[in-house]
Enzyme design. Structure first.
Site, PDB file in Angstrom:
ATOM      1  N   ASP A  23       0.854  -1.195   0.000  1.00 48.64           N
ATOM      2  CA  ASP A  23       0.000   0.000   0.000  1.00 48.64           C
ATOM      3  C   ASP A  23       0.888   1.243   0.000  1.00 48.64           C
ATOM      4  O   ASP A  23       1.638   1.470   0.946  1.00 48.64           O
ATOM      5  CB  ASP A  23      -0.889  -0.037   1.253  1.00 48.64           C
ATOM      6  CG  ASP A  23      -1.701   1.235   1.408  1.00 48.64           C
ATOM      7  OD1 ASP A  23      -1.890   1.941   0.406  1.00 48.64           O
ATOM      8  OD2 ASP A  23      -2.151   1.509   2.541  1.00 48.64           O
ATOM      9  N   ASP A  27      -4.073   3.893   2.739  1.00 50.60           N
ATOM     10  CA  ASP A  27      -5.517   3.638   2.953  1.00 50.60           C
ATOM     11  C   ASP A  27      -5.782   2.187   3.377  1.00 50.60           C
ATOM     12  O   ASP A  27      -6.935   1.771   3.489  1.00 50.60           O
ATOM     13  CB  ASP A  27      -6.342   4.010   1.707  1.00 50.60           C
ATOM     14  CG  ASP A  27      -6.024   3.122   0.505  1.00 50.60           C
ATOM     15  OD1 ASP A  27      -5.112   2.277   0.615  1.00 50.60           O
ATOM     16  OD2 ASP A  27      -6.678   3.283  -0.541  1.00 50.60           O
ATOM     17  N   ASP A 100      -5.356 -10.433 -15.610  1.00 47.89           N
ATOM     18  CA  ASP A 100      -6.452 -11.356 -15.347  1.00 47.89           C
ATOM     19  C   ASP A 100      -7.612 -11.009 -16.265  1.00 47.89           C
ATOM     20  O   ASP A 100      -7.973  -9.835 -16.396  1.00 47.89           O
ATOM     21  CB  ASP A 100      -6.888 -11.225 -13.880  1.00 47.89           C
ATOM     22  CG  ASP A 100      -7.124 -12.561 -13.231  1.00 47.89           C
ATOM     23  OD1 ASP A 100      -7.981 -13.309 -13.732  1.00 47.89           O
ATOM     24  OD2 ASP A 100      -6.466 -12.863 -12.215  1.00 47.89           O
ATOM     25  N   GLU A 254      -7.807 -20.714 -16.265  1.00 49.02           N
ATOM     26  CA  GLU A 254      -8.217 -21.433 -15.067  1.00 49.02           C
ATOM     27  C   GLU A 254      -9.400 -22.323 -15.450  1.00 49.02           C
ATOM     28  O   GLU A 254     -10.412 -21.835 -15.942  1.00 49.02           O
ATOM     29  CB  GLU A 254      -8.637 -20.447 -13.976  1.00 49.02           C
ATOM     30  CG  GLU A 254      -8.960 -21.145 -12.672  1.00 49.02           C
ATOM     31  CD  GLU A 254      -9.754 -20.271 -11.704  1.00 49.02           C
ATOM     32  OE1 GLU A 254      -9.564 -20.420 -10.498  1.00 49.02           O
ATOM     33  OE2 GLU A 254     -10.573 -19.436 -12.167  1.00 49.02           O
ATOM     34  N   HIS A 323      -4.094 -17.091  -4.863  1.00 44.07           N
ATOM     35  CA  HIS A 323      -4.932 -16.270  -3.983  1.00 44.07           C
ATOM     36  C   HIS A 323      -6.195 -17.010  -3.531  1.00 44.07           C
ATOM     37  O   HIS A 323      -6.945 -16.469  -2.719  1.00 44.07           O
ATOM     38  CB  HIS A 323      -5.326 -14.995  -4.733  1.00 44.07           C
ATOM     39  CG  HIS A 323      -6.158 -15.292  -5.939  1.00 44.07           C
ATOM     40  ND1 HIS A 323      -5.651 -15.933  -7.047  1.00 44.07           N
ATOM     41  CD2 HIS A 323      -7.469 -15.078  -6.204  1.00 44.07           C
ATOM     42  CE1 HIS A 323      -6.613 -16.090  -7.941  1.00 44.07           C
ATOM     43  NE2 HIS A 323      -7.729 -15.582  -7.453  1.00 44.07           N
TER      44      HIS A 323
HETATM   45  C1  NOJ Z   1     -11.573 -17.796  -9.704  1.00 47.30           C
HETATM   46  C2  NOJ Z   1     -10.773 -16.726  -9.029  1.00 47.30           C
HETATM   47  O1  NOJ Z   1      -9.456 -17.143  -8.881  1.00 47.30           O
HETATM   48  C3  NOJ Z   1     -11.469 -16.458  -7.715  1.00 47.30           C
HETATM   49  O2  NOJ Z   1     -10.703 -15.656  -6.861  1.00 47.30           O
HETATM   50  C4  NOJ Z   1     -12.815 -15.872  -7.998  1.00 47.30           C
HETATM   51  O3  NOJ Z   1     -13.535 -15.736  -6.804  1.00 47.30           O
HETATM   52  C5  NOJ Z   1     -13.635 -16.770  -8.935  1.00 47.30           C
HETATM   53  N1  NOJ Z   1     -12.854 -17.274 -10.023  1.00 47.30           N
HETATM   54  C6  NOJ Z   1     -14.789 -16.009  -9.520  1.00 47.30           C
HETATM   55  O4  NOJ Z   1     -14.331 -15.054 -10.438  1.00 47.30           O
END
Ligand code: NOJ
Length: 556
Positions: A23, A27, A100, A254, A323
């Protein structure tokens, strides 16, 4: 195995979750300037590519996976100018940036959804609107975060589909106009000079005609219909042709509920993407349901990973966390006495399998899971949704009953702020961090790892070099040895070229006690390529590994 040399096969990817990285303006939320300020760290690790989690305009219900404007930057993260500075800085350092791409769904705040709700020219068909039977949903599909996948909209008097949060409405990819809009947006980003996409739940884009009910026994009811749906392959091929095929990019999709056979269609030489993230290894320690406890066995993890190593027709992406997953030392090894050895052991695995390694922020310093003790401490929609769903069903009365599972599994384990130093809030922010900092930050942080010549961080740097210098680790075939051994994971990598055959042996002890490897290959063990203990004793044909020891040998 695809041995054609390509930059993204040789690359190491570093994943940045911007909200929790650094950050710069106090904030309590990470931002793009904060990322720029810490690029030295990423560069010094030896990473070639940065994957940046979503930074687009978003109400942040799901930390940016709910996008309200694909062409704008979320205010808390900065401006488009900041983003352009970031891209330039990344490129100046000889690294690349992949963004992304979240196009299975948009936020319900997106202009398309607003127009859809209002029934404006042709926009109704941008999403899935259906009449339920009164209050009943149109089918039994569930949201990945718990509860029904349908939400009634009073204004429209119908329900819309959301495979995730109710603020994340699924786009209707059967509508050619939706696809056109998506491609146009992707090309807009490609023209800005990005180096590729990580594509969110990209194999969910095609839903079958009639949206049939799913098997109610499945935790994510409906998944057999909406994962790898009837037109998924065709839409992804069209997307590739219309967008990134014309650029020198790296793409990784993914893919939920994908097996090696289907995955091969997506990533084979003429498939629509370079790599994909599957989840099979992420389920070895998950029971039938998110909240059911499960033990895991190394033999299962080895079997799953080895299957992908040898059977995929295409290039593997290698990840042990991100994540959405817990911290790896806590999950697969030891986050206490042997945290250092464990962090290095898992790093050795990641860098010596066949595929492109992805390192998630904090993994390189051995960050651990957080000791969550109430639902209020959590932010993650999935953890909260799953617990609330179980409470509503009367299966769970109090958080304490599921505390161990939430501690082990919550996505928030990965989202606690990056630990930079010993100062307040681990140097992440001068303000109040949006999510609690892990109490172990005084010991586990980048500054401490820099001072310590034997840290996990230094070992990651070594591994990057070792992979760079040994083609066999990038392009070699994989062969699992002693598959039934419950503590050891041993494999051979072999690369035959015009210059001859190179072979290495990798032996990893996943146990906290000394373990002897009875391996024919041990007889041939030569020079040590890399190891996570200082002194490696001579072998004499017998390998005795110390707790969480990792060794890579050249084979003679
Ligand atoms: C996969 C993502 O990695 C995740 O963090 C997200 O909540 C879901 N897709 C929905 O977009």
């Amino acid at each position: 195995m695809d041995r054609e040399r390509t930059w993204w096969k040789e690359a190491v990817v570093y994943q940045i979750y911007p909200k929790s990285f650094n950050d710069s303006d106090g904030d309590g939320v990470g931002d793009l300037q904060g990322v720029i300020d810490r690029l030295d760290h990423v560069e010094s690790l030896g990473a070639d590519v940065i994957w940046l989690n979503p930074v687009y305009e978003s109400p942040q219900a799901d930390n940016g996976y709910d996008i309200s404007d694909y062409r704008a930057i979320h205010e808390e993260y900065g401006t488009m100018e900041d983003w352009e500075d970031l891209l330039a800085e990344v490129h100046d350092r000889g690294m690349r940036l992949i963004m992304d791409l979240v196009v299975n769904h948009t936020s319900t705040d997106h202009e398309w959804f607003r127009k859809s709700r209002e029934g404006e020219d042709g926009y109704r068909e941008y999403y899935y609107w259906r009449d339920g039977d009164g209050e009943e949903p149109p089918n039994n599909w569930k949201s990945g975060f718990g509860g029904s996948a349908w939400e009634r909209d009073e204004e429209v008097g119908e329900q819309y589909l959301h495979l995730f949060d109710r603020t994340q409405a699924d786009l209707n990819w059967d509508n050619a106009e939706v696809r056109e809009d998506v491609y146009e947006m992707m090309n807009w980003w490609l023209e800005k000079g990005i180096d590729g996409f990580r594509m969110d739940v990209v194999n969910l884009v095609s839903k079958p005609e009639g949206l049939p009910d799913g098997d109610p026994e499945q935790d994510w009811t409906g998944i057999e219909h909406f994962a790898n749906g009837p037109n998924a392959q065709a839409y992804l091929e069209e997307m590739a042709e219309r967008t990134y095929d014309d650029y020198d990019t790296m793409t990784v999709g993914e893919c939920v509920d994908v097996d090696v056979e289907t995955a091969s269609d997506y990533v084979s030489a003429d498939g629509p993407m370079d790599m994909l993230f599957h989840f099979e290894h992420m389920f070895v320690d998950v029971g039938d349901r998110w909240l059911s406890p499960a033990e895991w066995d190394l033999t299962d993890l080895k079997a799953v990973m080895s299957h992908w190593q040898t059977e995929l027709d295409g290039w593997n992406s290698l990840y042990l966390t991100n994540h959405d997953q817990p911290r790896i030392v806590s999950r697969f090894a030891d986050d206490g006495e042997y945290r250092r050895e464990s962090g290095k052991l898992l790093a050795t695995l990641l860098f010596t399998l066949s595929g492109t390694p992805y390192v998630y922020q904090g993994q390189e310093i051995g960050m651990t899971n957080y000791p969550w003790s109430s639902l209020d401490e959590l932010d993650d929609l999935q953890s909260i949704g799953k617990v609330e769903e179980a409470m509503e069903a009367g299966e769970v009365d109090a958080f304490e009953e599921v505390q161990d599972i939430v501690r082990a599994r919550s996505r928030d384990n990965a989202r606690t702020p990056m630990q930079w130093d010993e100062s307040e809030h681990a140097g992440f922010t001068d303000g109040d961090p949006w999510l609690a900092v892990n109490p172990d930050y005084e010991e586990v942080n980048v500054a401490a790892a820099e001072r310590d010549g034997d840290s996990i961080l230094q070992y990651y740097r070594t591994l990057v070099d070792v992979r760079d210098e040994n083609d066999v680790l990038v392009y070699g075939d994989y062969q699992l040895l002693i598959p039934d051994h419950e503590e050891l994971w041993a494999y051979r990598r072999t690369l035959t070229t015009d210059g001859g055959t190179d072979e290495v042996l990798v032996v990893l002890n996943f146990d906290d006690t000394e373990t002897v490897a009875t391996l024919d290959d041990a007889e041939r063990a030569g020079e040590v390529v890399v190891a996570n203990y200082d002194e490696v004793p001579t072998t004499d044909g017998v390998l005795t590994l110390r707790p969480y020891e990792a060794r890579v040998y050249e084979l003679e």
